[in-house]
Design a protein around this motif. Structure first.
Motif, mmCIF file in Angstrom:
data_model
loop_
_atom_site.group_PDB
_atom_site.id
_atom_site.type_symbol
_atom_site.label_atom_id
_atom_site.label_comp_id
_atom_site.label_asym_id
_atom_site.label_seq_id
_atom_site.Cartn_x
_atom_site.Cartn_y
_atom_site.Cartn_z
ATOM 1 N N GLN A 87 10.705 6.088 -1.094
ATOM 2 C CA GLN A 87 10.724 4.662 -0.748
ATOM 3 C C GLN A 87 9.992 4.407 0.574
ATOM 4 O O GLN A 87 9.243 3.438 0.712
ATOM 5 N N GLN A 88 10.211 5.321 1.534
ATOM 6 C CA GLN A 88 9.551 5.179 2.822
ATOM 7 C C GLN A 88 8.037 5.349 2.678
ATOM 8 O O GLN A 88 7.248 4.644 3.320
ATOM 9 N N HIS A 109 6.252 4.570 0.063
ATOM 10 C CA HIS A 109 5.750 3.328 -0.538
ATOM 11 C C HIS A 109 5.532 2.271 0.541
ATOM 12 O O HIS A 109 4.497 1.583 0.567
ATOM 13 N N SER A 110 6.492 2.156 1.451
ATOM 14 C CA SER A 110 6.372 1.198 2.558
ATOM 15 C C SER A 110 5.254 1.590 3.507
ATOM 16 O O SER A 110 4.502 0.737 3.995
ATOM 17 N N ASP A 111 5.128 2.903 3.772
ATOM 18 C CA ASP A 111 4.088 3.394 4.679
ATOM 19 C C ASP A 111 2.694 3.041 4.171
ATOM 20 O O ASP A 111 1.794 2.734 4.962
ATOM 21 N N ASN A 138 1.973 0.546 1.892
ATOM 22 C CA ASN A 138 1.811 -0.904 1.748
ATOM 23 C C ASN A 138 1.656 -1.624 3.082
ATOM 24 O O ASN A 138 0.952 -2.646 3.154
ATOM 25 N N ALA A 139 2.293 -1.124 4.114
ATOM 26 C CA ALA A 139 2.333 -1.841 5.402
ATOM 27 C C ALA A 139 0.943 -2.121 5.978
ATOM 28 O O ALA A 139 0.625 -3.277 6.288
ATOM 29 N N SER A 190 -1.032 -4.475 3.668
ATOM 30 C CA SER A 190 -0.479 -5.830 3.756
ATOM 31 C C SER A 190 -0.879 -6.515 5.052
ATOM 32 O O SER A 190 -1.230 -7.701 5.066
#
Length: 490
Positions: free
Chosen positions: A7-8, A10-12, A14-15, A18
């Motif tokens: 999950q982390q 995925h955020s790493d 996308n951030a 984005s």
């Protein structure tokens, strides 16, 4: 723990994508608002300026006919907002001059009474009589060019944030998330928490993850090139500001032409439409000069005329937007390089290469989906391109064709099946292919067909002997009428 790291990861990934996309969206949303507000205020300022000038110059004669000019600006605004699907600019301008001729003809011939059928005869002869000189032709050319360029450019600015938003929200594949997790967090398992990924390793992972986005780059760059070319038109021969700012002066110049030639115009009308009846209300002891149209135009002094709209000028807006458009080029293909920089990536050999703390030996692959067949770090199915991104490629391609047409003075952005086909061919366009082209060239510009306004005006040069005729049934009948009246209209 692995689920949390996934999950982390995925955020790493996308951030940064984005963040970069949001900045781009914000930039061009702002530019769209600035240009749109500027063009709208130019239209409003031109209407206010004309109203103030004509009230002062023509007094009650203008006030009594003010709705003609109000409707003129309302139609221009509708065309700017909705294009040829709402207003046929060519027809609107023809009707405006015909209506103005009717009203002025009554004013300069107050000693006569005119029936509605008589005035219809006058209107039918507007083009042949040319009571307003060359002003209507020039104004039509300049308005058509500048309005098409302005509204198409604004549409392009509005499209950019939409495309960026849709493309940037495309979800990462499971294999991409797993590759990012391996790159960022596998060193943790051996206690090497501070060990950073090698830069080339990061590039291969991110080029695999962003392969579909990179395929947008070609059409994105073509679109930006077309936007930059159209900006040059807006700065030069299709300058919206230079057309709208003096429009009150131009129309008044046409009115003066009619006033100066009123005797000749009236005689030609009387020959072609018949001798009108004397007015019973007209008192013979008062001369035409006392009763008719005698006001002369007095222009504003330069410091009294508005010079800007929305607190800026077109030059300032175009200079700024050109920098932003150039900066946005290759945005999608350079995303991996942009993401693979900073504190979390190591540029030297002391880095995590996917298996150990050592130099990354694999070759850095190219951008785009096709190149991922040999990606050593991410499994990418090159047979399944992303549907959302493919649709945005098609959207950009269509908008680019509209921008290129606007660059030549054509509007093909009508919402029907025939719009694009009917604008092509050797006869379409302004024939003006350089920024220094003559703004007063004697050319007609095609009006794109639509369900409400089917006639199309083909491009042709105007001869010295006459005006190019329109290809509609109504004007064909008009030509027949002229042939019958020719002996009386010398």
């Amino acid at each position: 723990m692995e689920e949390k790291l996934s999950q982390q990861s995925h955020s790493d990934m996308n951030a940064p994508v984005s963040r970069l996309s949001s900045n781009l969206q914000s930039t061009f949303k702002q530019k769209h608002e600035h240009f749109d507000k500027f063009f709208r205020e130019l239209l409003k300022n031109a209407e206010v300026s004309l109203n103030n000038m004509y009230v002062r110059t023509y007094g009650m004669m203008y006030v009594q006919n003010a709705e003609l000019f109000k409707n003129f600006f309302t139609a221009l605004t509708r065309y700017y907002l909705s294009g040829s699907s709402a207003v046929n600019l060519e027809s609107m301008l023809s009707e405006f001059w015909a209506d103005l001729l009717e009203r002025m003809f009554r004013l300069v011939n107050v000693q006569y009474e005119f029936s509605d059928s008589y005035m219809e005869c006058v209107s039918r002869h507007t083009e042949q009589l040319q009571p307003f000189g060359d002003v209507p032709r020039k104004l039509r050319i300049h308005l058509t060019r500048s309005f098409i360029a302005a509204r198409t450019f604004v549409r392009g600015l509005a499209l950019m944030p939409e495309v960026v938003n849709k493309v940037s929200t495309v979800s990462a594949s499971p294999s991409c998330v797993r590759a990012v997790m391996k790159m960022m967090y596998c060193p943790y398992c051996s206690g090497q928490v501070a060990l950073k990924p090698c830069q080339n390793y990061c590039l291969n992972v991110m080029r695999g993850c962003l392969a579909n986005q990179a395929d947008l780059d070609t059409e994105w760059n073509n679109f930006l090139d077309a936007m930059l070319s159209l900006v040059e038109r807006l700065e030069g021969p299709f300058n919206f500001e230079s057309v709208m700012d003096p429009i009150d002066v131009k129309i008044s110049e046409a009115i003066m032409n009619m006033q100066d030639n009123s005797m000749q115009v009236s005689q030609k009308v009387f020959q072609g439409c018949g001798q009108p009846k004397p007015s019973t209300a007209f008192r013979s002891k008062r001369s035409v000069k006392e009763t008719g149209f005698t006001a002369r135009f007095r222009p504003y002094s330069p410091d009294a005329r508005p010079t800007t709209a929305a607190g800026t000028s077109l030059d300032r807006l175009t200079n700024d937007v050109k920098k932003k458009l150039r900066h946005a080029k290759k945005f999608w293909s350079t995303l991996p390089e942009t993401v693979c920089t900073g504190e979390r990536i190591a540029s030297g050999d002391e880095c995590w290469n996917g298996t150990a703390k050592s130099r990354y030996e694999s070759v850095v692959i190219g951008n785009g989906l096709a190149n991922q067949v040999s990606n050593p770090d991410v499994d990418v199915d090159i047979t399944k391109p992303d549907i959302v991104i493919r649709s945005q490629i098609a959207v950009l391609k269509e908008m680019t064709s509209w921008l290129k047409a606007a660059h030549s003075g054509n509007d093909i952005s009508v919402d029907n099946d025939e719009g694009e086909d009917s604008s092509g061919g050797e006869e379409s366009g302004s024939g003006c292919d350089t920024p220094s082209c003559d703004r007063d060239r004697d050319m007609y510009f095609s009006t794109p067909p639509n369900s409400d306004n089917p006639p199309v005006i083909k491009v042709r040069k105007q001869s010295a002997a006459g005006v190019a005729t329109q290809g509609s049934m109504a004007l064909a009948l008009f030509g027949l009428a002229l042939a019958l009246l020719a002996p009386h209209l010398r």
